[in-house]
Write an enzyme that holds these catalytic residues in place. Structure first.
Site, mmCIF file in Angstrom:
data_model
loop_
_atom_site.group_PDB
_atom_site.id
_atom_site.type_symbol
_atom_site.label_atom_id
_atom_site.label_comp_id
_atom_site.label_asym_id
_atom_site.label_seq_id
_atom_site.Cartn_x
_atom_site.Cartn_y
_atom_site.Cartn_z
ATOM 1 N N TYR A 85 0.840 -1.203 0.000
ATOM 2 C CA TYR A 85 0.000 0.000 0.000
ATOM 3 C C TYR A 85 0.872 1.249 0.000
ATOM 4 O O TYR A 85 0.563 2.224 -0.668
ATOM 5 C CB TYR A 85 -0.951 0.013 1.205
ATOM 6 N N PHE A 137 -6.875 22.293 -24.345
ATOM 7 C CA PHE A 137 -7.142 20.866 -24.497
ATOM 8 C C PHE A 137 -8.383 20.564 -23.653
ATOM 9 O O PHE A 137 -8.568 21.153 -22.589
ATOM 10 C CB PHE A 137 -5.953 19.994 -24.063
ATOM 11 N N THR A 138 -9.203 19.640 -24.140
ATOM 12 C CA THR A 138 -10.530 19.390 -23.546
ATOM 13 C C THR A 138 -10.493 19.242 -22.019
ATOM 14 O O THR A 138 -11.080 20.044 -21.290
ATOM 15 C CB THR A 138 -11.148 18.133 -24.174
ATOM 16 N N ASP A 228 2.174 20.899 -19.893
ATOM 17 C CA ASP A 228 1.485 19.651 -20.187
ATOM 18 C C ASP A 228 2.491 18.818 -20.992
ATOM 19 O O ASP A 228 2.688 19.050 -22.186
ATOM 20 C CB ASP A 228 0.208 19.922 -20.988
ATOM 21 N N LYS A 271 0.236 8.351 -23.230
ATOM 22 C CA LYS A 271 0.699 8.799 -24.548
ATOM 23 C C LYS A 271 2.199 8.480 -24.655
ATOM 24 O O LYS A 271 2.577 7.344 -24.745
ATOM 25 C CB LYS A 271 0.424 10.290 -24.731
ATOM 26 N N ARG A 395 -12.450 16.336 -33.891
ATOM 27 C CA ARG A 395 -11.826 17.411 -33.103
ATOM 28 C C ARG A 395 -12.290 18.712 -33.749
ATOM 29 O O ARG A 395 -11.570 19.379 -34.458
ATOM 30 C CB ARG A 395 -10.298 17.321 -33.123
ATOM 31 N N PHE A 462 -18.459 15.519 -26.398
ATOM 32 C CA PHE A 462 -18.065 14.727 -27.560
ATOM 33 C C PHE A 462 -17.944 13.243 -27.249
ATOM 34 O O PHE A 462 -18.119 12.402 -28.116
ATOM 35 C CB PHE A 462 -16.719 15.245 -28.120
HETATM 36 C C1 LIG Z 1 -4.716 12.946 -23.217
HETATM 37 C C2 LIG Z 1 -4.310 14.279 -22.811
HETATM 38 C C3 LIG Z 1 -4.617 14.778 -21.543
HETATM 39 C C4 LIG Z 1 -5.493 14.038 -20.553
HETATM 40 O O1 LIG Z 1 -4.955 12.853 -20.153
HETATM 41 P P1 LIG Z 1 -5.814 11.522 -19.833
HETATM 42 O O2 LIG Z 1 -4.773 10.514 -19.506
HETATM 43 O O3 LIG Z 1 -6.609 11.191 -21.040
HETATM 44 O O4 LIG Z 1 -6.690 11.822 -18.666
HETATM 45 C C5 LIG Z 1 -4.140 16.036 -21.230
HETATM 46 N N1 LIG Z 1 -3.429 16.764 -22.085
HETATM 47 C C6 LIG Z 1 -3.127 16.326 -23.315
HETATM 48 C C7 LIG Z 1 -2.336 17.170 -24.247
HETATM 49 C C8 LIG Z 1 -3.566 15.068 -23.722
HETATM 50 O O5 LIG Z 1 -3.286 14.657 -24.960
#
Ligand SMILES: *Cc1c(COP(=O)(O)O)cnc(C)c1O
Length: 470
Positions: A85, A137-138, A228, A271, A395, A462
């Site tokens: 843990y 970004f969303t 980011d 990613k 997008r 979306f």
């Molecule tokens: C995918 C993404 C996020 C969010 O991450 P999740 O792992 O999907 O929650 C944030 N910023 C960028 C640029 C992304 O491509």
């Protein structure tokens, strides 16, 4: 088919082909259903590719998020999970991987990127503050808004023009930042939100010169820069490929230098970092770290696992080490460029220059007869699926959502359909099949009708919105 050598590869190797720096050890059979079955599946999914079943998809280019293939070393690492843990050894491996490769001091793991965005937004944004950033970004913008912030786009104008060949379309326009400082005062700016590469602009990079200049401006006004870092490895590749003085530097050196101009970073490890789930936050400031380490136990889990299993932390630590290797990133982006070159040679309208993780089809140019409110990019994604079972992502106006103040749709300048390439998953032959399907849909464009939205969820619409053919 054109030759397999993408242009930027050619500069380095002449006209010799490149190949992936790995071979395949395990395969997963693909399923192909008939056109009639796809028509049925599409109607059931409300013309939203997010609502299709994966089993009904042939080549899945919905996203590169968590869809990559892990290496044999990562799978071996999964067996070395320390499922304690608290204080799992895999956490310490992750911590040192982020410290060594990205260069930040303190690490908080999270279950994925938005978990990290949530924590940092809640920790640092005060109600009423503004957050300038290089295109929204969303999930990032939503968490900034939920924390009481207002996002302002400060990306250079070139980013909004899909045909503009600027090599660093992700750059921040320093005049726009200065104007916001003049208008609102530096104290009302929570931080500058920098993404490298910029997903919504087509995977476009930020130059080293630009982040350096932004650092200088922010230092003058005491403003923090948060990164980011989701696709920073890919950003580093473009700096190596395009920016004066970096051709002989490694991806690792470029990445570390870039991060050194920022104060903190959040990461969707699904990613660049080559895992199926995971994320992290990394900061240099101890006080902020304490706050984040405290918040993470409320929303994600203890600060040494952050919602992840020990085995996930280990796969992530190894993934970070693999993802920074020059030969990995070169073949990753090389595959995207290959697909881009096929489409460009057929005069199919795509965002130029080709970005790091995806090809963005310019749906406005595809369907000039459709109004934006007839969802051209959503329509294109549906047509591609119908043609061949390839899954892509909208997008455009559906992703952009509504202005929380006025309730109106945001009408983004870019109306794009994204073909996102998972890492280490598909071969060049798959890219040929994709290109041919896009061409078939393009050739049938004039008779294509648009869509209307018949169900709209409140948040990030979306993902779950439903549509019908007009
Ligand atoms: C995918 C993404 C996020 C969010 O991450 P999740 O792992 O999907 O929650 C944030 N910023 C960028 C640029 C992304 O491509």
């Amino acid at each position: 088919m054109p030759n397999s050598t993408p242009k930027t590869m050619g500069q380095q190797f002449g006209r010799r082909s490149w190949a992936e720096p790995w071979k395949i050890k395990m395969v997963e059979p693909l399923n192909v259903i008939s056109r009639e079955e796809r028509e049925k599946a599409l109607i059931e999914a409300g013309f939203n590719t997010f609502l299709l079943r994966s089993e009904d998809v042939y080549i899945d280019l919905l996203t590169d998020s968590g869809t990559g293939a892990m290496s044999d070393r990562q799978w071996a690492g999964m067996m070395m999970g320390d499922e304690a843990y608290a204080g799992s050894r895999n956490f310490y491996h992750l911590e040192s991987a982020v410290q060594n490769i990205y260069g930040y001091k303190h690490i908080v793991p999270t279950h994925q990127g938005r978990g990290a965005e949530h924590l940092i937004s809640q920790a640092v944004i005060k109600k009423g503050q503004i957050v300038p950033g290089n295109m929204y970004f969303t999930t990032t913008r939503l968490h900034q808004e939920l924390a009481g912030g207002t996002f302002y786009d400060v990306i250079i104008d070139e980013a909004h023009d899909p045909a503009n060949m600027h090599p660093f379309k992700g750059n921040i326009d320093l005049d726009k930042v200065q104007a916001l400082i003049d208008k609102h005062g530096a104290g009302n700016i929570a931080y500058i939100s920098v993404a490298g590469t910029v997903n919504m602009a087509g995977g476009q990079p930020v130059s080293m010169a630009n982040i350096k200049a932004l650092r200088a401006l922010c230092d003058k006004h005491g403003i923090k820069i948060y990164l980011d870092a989701t696709r920073m490895m890919e950003n580093a590749y473009f700096i190596q490929d395009r920016e004066e003085g970096y051709a002989n530097k490694s991806i690792a050196e470029i990445l570390k230098e870039f991060c050194s101009y920022t104060d903190a970073a959040w990461m969707s490890a699904k990613k660049d970092n080559l895992v199926n789930i995971g994320g992290w936050l990394a900061v240099n400031d101890w006080t902020l770290f304490e706050e984040l380490r405290n918040l993470v136990v409320v929303y994600e889990g203890l600060h040494t696992y952050g919602g992840l299993a020990g085995r996930d932390l280990e796969a992530l630590a190894i993934g970070i080490e693999e993802s920074v290797k020059d030969e990995h990133i070169r073949s990753r982006i090389g595959q995207v460029l290959y697909l881009g070159e096929l489409l460009t040679n057929w005069n199919i309208p795509i965002v130029q220059p080709v970005g790091g993780h995806a090809i963005f089809l310019d749906a406005k140019a595809f369907y000039p007869h459709l109004k934006q409110i007839e969802f051209p990019a959503q329509t294109l994604a549906a047509e591609l699926y119908l043609d061949s079972g390839i899954r892509s992502m909208e997008r455009g106006i559906a992703s952009a959502g509504r202005d929380p103040k006025t309730g109106d749709h945001y009408y983004p300048k870019l109306e794009l359909t994204r073909l996102t390439i998972p890492r280490r998953v598909y071969t060049q032959a798959h890219m040929d099949v994709v290109a041919e399907s896009v061409k078939a849909v393009y050739d049938a464009r004039e008779s294509t009708r648009g869509l209307k939205m018949v169900y709209e969820p409140k948040y990030l619409r979306f993902f779950q919105a439903r549509f019908e053919r007009l």
